[in-house]
Design a protein around this motif. Structure first.
Motif, PDB file in Angstrom:
ATOM      1  N   GLU A 118     -68.429   6.935  79.292  1.00  0.00           N
ATOM      2  CA  GLU A 118     -67.501   7.651  80.163  1.00  0.00           C
ATOM      3  C   GLU A 118     -66.258   8.114  79.444  1.00  0.00           C
ATOM      4  O   GLU A 118     -65.740   9.184  79.727  1.00  0.00           O
ATOM      5  N   LEU A 119     -65.758   7.337  78.510  1.00  0.00           N
ATOM      6  CA  LEU A 119     -64.569   7.766  77.778  1.00  0.00           C
ATOM      7  C   LEU A 119     -64.876   8.949  76.878  1.00  0.00           C
ATOM      8  O   LEU A 119     -63.970   9.698  76.503  1.00  0.00           O
ATOM      9  N   ASP A 120     -66.149   9.164  76.553  1.00  0.00           N
ATOM     10  CA  ASP A 120     -66.554  10.373  75.830  1.00  0.00           C
ATOM     11  C   ASP A 120     -66.491  11.590  76.746  1.00  0.00           C
ATOM     12  O   ASP A 120     -66.301  12.711  76.298  1.00  0.00           O
ATOM     13  N   GLU A 121     -66.663  11.376  78.053  1.00  0.00           N
ATOM     14  CA  GLU A 121     -66.685  12.457  79.049  1.00  0.00           C
ATOM     15  C   GLU A 121     -65.321  12.706  79.687  1.00  0.00           C
ATOM     16  O   GLU A 121     -64.965  13.828  79.974  1.00  0.00           O
ATOM     17  N   VAL A 122     -64.580  11.626  79.971  1.00  0.00           N
ATOM     18  CA  VAL A 122     -63.313  11.712  80.688  1.00  0.00           C
ATOM     19  C   VAL A 122     -62.229  11.119  79.796  1.00  0.00           C
ATOM     20  O   VAL A 122     -62.331   9.975  79.374  1.00  0.00           O
ATOM     21  N   SER A 123     -61.192  11.899  79.522  1.00  0.00           N
ATOM     22  CA  SER A 123     -60.113  11.425  78.668  1.00  0.00           C
ATOM     23  C   SER A 123     -59.212  10.471  79.441  1.00  0.00           C
ATOM     24  O   SER A 123     -58.855  10.727  80.582  1.00  0.00           O
ATOM     25  N   GLY A 124     -58.867   9.353  78.824  1.00  0.00           N
ATOM     26  CA  GLY A 124     -57.978   8.390  79.462  1.00  0.00           C
ATOM     27  C   GLY A 124     -58.300   6.984  79.027  1.00  0.00           C
ATOM     28  O   GLY A 124     -58.939   6.770  77.993  1.00  0.00           O
ATOM     29  N   SER A 125     -57.857   6.024  79.831  1.00  0.00           N
ATOM     30  CA  SER A 125     -58.115   4.621  79.518  1.00  0.00           C
ATOM     31  C   SER A 125     -58.749   3.943  80.724  1.00  0.00           C
ATOM     32  O   SER A 125     -58.462   4.289  81.873  1.00  0.00           O
ATOM     33  N   ALA A 181     -55.974   8.856  83.527  1.00  0.00           N
ATOM     34  CA  ALA A 181     -55.601   9.871  82.535  1.00  0.00           C
ATOM     35  C   ALA A 181     -54.131   9.700  82.157  1.00  0.00           C
ATOM     36  O   ALA A 181     -53.367   9.034  82.858  1.00  0.00           O
ATOM     37  N   ALA A 182     -53.735  10.311  81.062  1.00  0.00           N
ATOM     38  CA  ALA A 182     -52.364  10.193  80.559  1.00  0.00           C
ATOM     39  C   ALA A 182     -51.325  10.654  81.581  1.00  0.00           C
ATOM     40  O   ALA A 182     -50.242  10.095  81.663  1.00  0.00           O
ATOM     41  N   GLU A 183     -51.675  11.666  82.384  1.00  0.00           N
ATOM     42  CA  GLU A 183     -50.708  12.186  83.360  1.00  0.00           C
ATOM     43  C   GLU A 183     -50.660  11.358  84.638  1.00  0.00           C
ATOM     44  O   GLU A 183     -49.928  11.664  85.558  1.00  0.00           O
ATOM     45  N   GLY A 184     -51.479  10.304  84.725  1.00  0.00           N
ATOM     46  CA  GLY A 184     -51.412   9.391  85.861  1.00  0.00           C
ATOM     47  C   GLY A 184     -52.518   9.535  86.893  1.00  0.00           C
ATOM     48  O   GLY A 184     -52.650   8.695  87.765  1.00  0.00           O
ATOM     49  N   SER A 185     -53.320  10.588  86.818  1.00  0.00           N
ATOM     50  CA  SER A 185     -54.418  10.721  87.778  1.00  0.00           C
ATOM     51  C   SER A 185     -55.523   9.727  87.427  1.00  0.00           C
ATOM     52  O   SER A 185     -55.662   9.322  86.272  1.00  0.00           O
ATOM     53  N   SER A 186     -56.296   9.317  88.429  1.00  0.00           N
ATOM     54  CA  SER A 186     -57.387   8.367  88.199  1.00  0.00           C
ATOM     55  C   SER A 186     -58.696   8.923  88.727  1.00  0.00           C
ATOM     56  O   SER A 186     -58.728   9.661  89.706  1.00  0.00           O
ATOM     57  N   THR A 187     -59.763   8.557  88.052  1.00  0.00           N
ATOM     58  CA  THR A 187     -61.109   8.956  88.444  1.00  0.00           C
ATOM     59  C   THR A 187     -61.985   7.722  88.450  1.00  0.00           C
ATOM     60  O   THR A 187     -61.951   6.928  87.515  1.00  0.00           O
ATOM     61  N   GLU A 188     -62.759   7.541  89.533  1.00  0.00           N
ATOM     62  CA  GLU A 188     -63.743   6.466  89.582  1.00  0.00           C
ATOM     63  C   GLU A 188     -65.106   7.086  89.304  1.00  0.00           C
ATOM     64  O   GLU A 188     -65.500   8.059  89.938  1.00  0.00           O
ATOM     65  N   VAL A 189     -65.804   6.526  88.329  1.00  0.00           N
ATOM     66  CA  VAL A 189     -67.103   7.033  87.923  1.00  0.00           C
ATOM     67  C   VAL A 189     -68.146   5.962  88.201  1.00  0.00           C
ATOM     68  O   VAL A 189     -67.899   4.774  87.990  1.00  0.00           O
ATOM     69  N   VAL A 190     -69.306   6.384  88.690  1.00  0.00           N
ATOM     70  CA  VAL A 190     -70.408   5.459  88.977  1.00  0.00           C
ATOM     71  C   VAL A 190     -71.532   5.724  87.978  1.00  0.00           C
ATOM     72  O   VAL A 190     -71.986   6.851  87.830  1.00  0.00           O
ATOM     73  N   ILE A 191     -71.933   4.658  87.272  1.00  0.00           N
ATOM     74  CA  ILE A 191     -72.973   4.736  86.245  1.00  0.00           C
ATOM     75  C   ILE A 191     -74.146   3.841  86.658  1.00  0.00           C
ATOM     76  O   ILE A 191     -73.946   2.681  87.030  1.00  0.00           O
ATOM     77  N   ASP A 192     -75.364   4.361  86.578  1.00  0.00           N
ATOM     78  CA  ASP A 192     -76.568   3.573  86.819  1.00  0.00           C
ATOM     79  C   ASP A 192     -76.641   2.481  85.754  1.00  0.00           C
ATOM     80  O   ASP A 192     -76.730   2.772  84.565  1.00  0.00           O
ATOM     81  N   ALA A 193     -76.579   1.209  86.157  1.00  0.00           N
ATOM     82  CA  ALA A 193     -76.563   0.090  85.209  1.00  0.00           C
ATOM     83  C   ALA A 193     -77.940  -0.178  84.610  1.00  0.00           C
ATOM     84  O   ALA A 193     -78.063  -0.945  83.662  1.00  0.00           O
ATOM     85  N   ALA A 194     -78.984   0.452  85.147  1.00  0.00           N
ATOM     86  CA  ALA A 194     -80.332   0.278  84.599  1.00  0.00           C
ATOM     87  C   ALA A 194     -80.662   1.360  83.586  1.00  0.00           C
ATOM     88  O   ALA A 194     -81.275   1.091  82.557  1.00  0.00           O
ATOM     89  N   GLY A 195     -80.231   2.597  83.849  1.00  0.00           N
ATOM     90  CA  GLY A 195     -80.605   3.699  82.972  1.00  0.00           C
ATOM     91  C   GLY A 195     -79.460   4.337  82.214  1.00  0.00           C
ATOM     92  O   GLY A 195     -79.667   5.076  81.270  1.00  0.00           O
TER      93      GLY A 195
END
Length: 74
Positions: free
Chosen positions: A15-22, A43-57
């Motif tokens: 995800e950090l390869d796709e979305v810049s931030g910590s 992100a550096a400017e303060g916005s947040s994103t929640e990402v859902v990743i399939d833990a099996a694939g």
């Protein structure tokens, strides 16, 4: 939890390869009868994103912007 083949570190790196931030938070959840990683990235400017990743694939299943409201007393 059964069916988890993608480690948390692998999901976060992807995800950090796709979305810049910590990464602010990561947790393993059981949604729609399958294990998923919920990863919150700020992100550096303060916005947040929640990402859902399939833990099996390891596939990205979706993302959602998160609004963080700050209350200030006057």
């Amino acid at each position: 939890m059964e069916g988890v083949t993608v480690p948390m570190a692998g999901a976060m790196t992807t995800e950090l390869d796709e979305v810049s931030g910590s990464v602010e938070e990561a947790s393993l959840d059981d949604k729609i009868d399958m294990p998923v990683w919920d990863i919150e990235i700020e992100a550096a400017e303060g916005s947040s994103t929640e990402v859902v990743i399939d833990a099996a694939g390891g596939e990205r299943m979706g993302e959602e912007s998160i609004s963080k409201h700050v209350c200030r007393e006057s």
